[in-house]
Design a protein around this motif. Structure first.
Motif, mmCIF file in Angstrom:
data_model
loop_
_atom_site.group_PDB
_atom_site.id
_atom_site.type_symbol
_atom_site.label_atom_id
_atom_site.label_comp_id
_atom_site.label_asym_id
_atom_site.label_seq_id
_atom_site.Cartn_x
_atom_site.Cartn_y
_atom_site.Cartn_z
ATOM 1 N N SER A 185 0.814 -1.220 0.000
ATOM 2 C CA SER A 185 0.000 0.000 0.000
ATOM 3 C C SER A 185 0.845 1.266 0.000
ATOM 4 C CB SER A 185 -0.948 0.011 1.195
ATOM 5 O OG SER A 185 -0.231 0.153 2.398
ATOM 6 N N LEU A 186 2.114 1.154 0.381
ATOM 7 C CA LEU A 186 3.009 2.311 0.405
ATOM 8 C C LEU A 186 3.647 2.575 -0.959
ATOM 9 C CD1 LEU A 186 4.760 1.642 3.838
ATOM 10 C CD2 LEU A 186 2.880 3.238 3.365
ATOM 11 N N LEU A 232 3.330 1.467 -9.744
ATOM 12 C CA LEU A 232 4.053 0.258 -9.350
ATOM 13 C C LEU A 232 3.079 -0.797 -8.807
ATOM 14 C CD1 LEU A 232 6.730 -1.153 -9.206
ATOM 15 C CD2 LEU A 232 7.193 -0.006 -7.037
ATOM 16 N N GLN A 233 2.070 -0.369 -8.056
ATOM 17 C CA GLN A 233 1.048 -1.302 -7.572
ATOM 18 C C GLN A 233 0.344 -1.971 -8.760
ATOM 19 O OE1 GLN A 233 -1.775 0.549 -4.923
ATOM 20 N NE2 GLN A 233 -0.225 1.026 -3.383
ATOM 21 N N LYS A 234 0.009 -1.164 -9.755
ATOM 22 C CA LYS A 234 -0.678 -1.693 -10.938
ATOM 23 C C LYS A 234 0.203 -2.706 -11.663
ATOM 24 C CE LYS A 234 -2.972 -0.398 -15.206
ATOM 25 N NZ LYS A 234 -3.326 0.652 -16.135
ATOM 26 N N ALA A 235 1.478 -2.380 -11.831
ATOM 27 C CA ALA A 235 2.399 -3.288 -12.512
ATOM 28 C C ALA A 235 2.543 -4.598 -11.733
ATOM 29 C CB ALA A 235 3.767 -2.612 -12.682
ATOM 30 N N LEU A 236 2.649 -4.515 -10.431
ATOM 31 C CA LEU A 236 2.762 -5.727 -9.616
ATOM 32 C C LEU A 236 1.492 -6.571 -9.687
ATOM 33 C CD1 LEU A 236 4.688 -4.438 -6.475
ATOM 34 C CD2 LEU A 236 5.474 -6.123 -8.142
ATOM 35 N N LYS A 237 0.336 -5.918 -9.689
ATOM 36 C CA LYS A 237 -0.931 -6.649 -9.814
ATOM 37 C C LYS A 237 -0.968 -7.418 -11.134
ATOM 38 C CE LYS A 237 -3.797 -3.507 -7.087
ATOM 39 N NZ LYS A 237 -4.887 -2.512 -7.162
#
Length: 129
Positions: A104-105, A110-115
């Motif tokens: 969440s940090l 980057l969150q989207k790419a990891l998802k």
């Protein structure tokens, strides 16, 4: 636990959709949402049909407890599975809460790419089973 929580627990255990339950028990699909929202028990005839479709007693739906000996094993399995799911969820939270917090940090891109990477890995893993 109330009537509709018990219905949901059993319905999930038996992998019956809300729509299928409503169709097989001959009542409105909206009745489930209304019953949940109002925390109400349906009319006796509807409760009996729901119990029949789910293969449990009305008493089990109302109280979460078994009265009839013949249904004991099935209802006990449902109770045990619900408890197991709860324990698994709590273990999951213990194991992964720090990772979720760190995720969440991260920046939104980057969150989207990891998802996307996780989704692709999941799809590939399912294809290799």
């Amino acid at each position: 636990m109330n009537f509709w929580e018990n219905v949901e627990k059993i319905r999930e255990y038996k992998e019956i959709s809300r729509k299928e339950l409503a169709l097989r028990a001959d009542f409105s699909l909206n009745s489930i949402s209304t019953g949940i929202a109002r925390n109400s028990i349906p009319l006796a005839d509807v409760a009996c049909r729901i119990a029949d479709v789910l293969g449990v007693s009305v008493e089990f739906l109302v109280t979460g407890k078994t009265a009839q000996k013949g249904r004991l094993s099935e209802e006990k399995k449902i109770e045990e599975q619900a408890e197991t799911k709860k324990e698994q969820f709590l273990k999951y939270m213990d194991d992964y809460s720090a990772m979720v917090e760190e995720f969440s940090l991260l920046s939104k891109p980057l969150q989207k790419a990891l998802k996307e990477v996780i989704h692709e890995a999941s799809v590939n893993a399912q294809g290799n089973m």
